[in-house]
Design a protein around this motif. Structure first.
Motif, PDB file in Angstrom:
ATOM      1  N   ALA A 133       0.855  -1.185   0.000  1.00  0.00           N
ATOM      2  CA  ALA A 133       0.000   0.000   0.000  1.00  0.00           C
ATOM      3  C   ALA A 133       0.890   1.233   0.000  1.00  0.00           C
ATOM      4  N   ARG A 134       0.491   2.247  -0.760  1.00  0.00           N
ATOM      5  CA  ARG A 134       1.268   3.484  -0.828  1.00  0.00           C
ATOM      6  C   ARG A 134       1.031   4.305   0.444  1.00  0.00           C
ATOM      7  N   PRO A 135       2.096   4.645   1.173  1.00  0.00           N
ATOM      8  CA  PRO A 135       1.926   5.405   2.406  1.00  0.00           C
ATOM      9  C   PRO A 135       1.559   6.860   2.123  1.00  0.00           C
ATOM     10  N   ARG A 136       0.912   7.475   3.080  1.00  0.00           N
ATOM     11  CA  ARG A 136       0.525   8.872   2.928  1.00  0.00           C
ATOM     12  C   ARG A 136       1.633   9.834   3.340  1.00  0.00           C
ATOM     13  N   ASN A 137       2.549   9.406   4.217  1.00  0.00           N
ATOM     14  CA  ASN A 137       3.521  10.343   4.754  1.00  0.00           C
ATOM     15  C   ASN A 137       4.947  10.159   4.252  1.00  0.00           C
ATOM     16  N   ILE A 140      -1.516   0.263  -7.128  1.00  0.00           N
ATOM     17  CA  ILE A 140      -1.238   0.066  -5.708  1.00  0.00           C
ATOM     18  C   ILE A 140      -2.121   1.002  -4.908  1.00  0.00           C
ATOM     19  N   PRO A 141      -2.939   0.477  -4.009  1.00  0.00           N
ATOM     20  CA  PRO A 141      -3.853   1.333  -3.249  1.00  0.00           C
ATOM     21  C   PRO A 141      -3.131   2.166  -2.198  1.00  0.00           C
ATOM     22  N   GLU A 142      -3.760   3.261  -1.772  1.00  0.00           N
ATOM     23  CA  GLU A 142      -3.208   4.079  -0.703  1.00  0.00           C
ATOM     24  C   GLU A 142      -3.511   3.449   0.647  1.00  0.00           C
ATOM     25  N   GLU A 143      -2.699   3.811   1.649  1.00  0.00           N
ATOM     26  CA  GLU A 143      -2.995   3.370   3.006  1.00  0.00           C
ATOM     27  C   GLU A 143      -4.295   3.988   3.483  1.00  0.00           C
ATOM     28  N   ARG A 144      -4.959   3.301   4.352  1.00  0.00           N
ATOM     29  CA  ARG A 144      -6.201   3.836   4.897  1.00  0.00           C
ATOM     30  C   ARG A 144      -5.946   4.652   6.132  1.00  0.00           C
TER      31      ARG A 144
END
Length: 60
Positions: free
Chosen positions: A5-9, A56-60
């Protein structure tokens, strides 16, 4: 191994290299360096990166 999952930070552009680094347990900077060095070779590196960005989905 964690999920992919692609991290946001921890992202520079889209988080694809960071996601791959987390998935395989290596530094995101190492994955970024490998990607940049691979761009010196002929091939579809940018298309694969864009596909990773889309798939690849983003992190929730």
């Amino acid at each position: 191994m964690s999920t992919l999952a692609r991290p946001r930070n921890d992202r520079m552009i889209a988080g694809v290299c960071s996601a791959l680094g987390r998935r395989f347990g290596i530094s995101a900077n190492v994955v970024r360096l490998i990607f940049v060095l691979s761009c010196l070779l002929p091939g579809p590196q940018f298309l694969i990166y864009i596909l990773g960005w889309i798939l690849i989905p983003e992190e929730r």
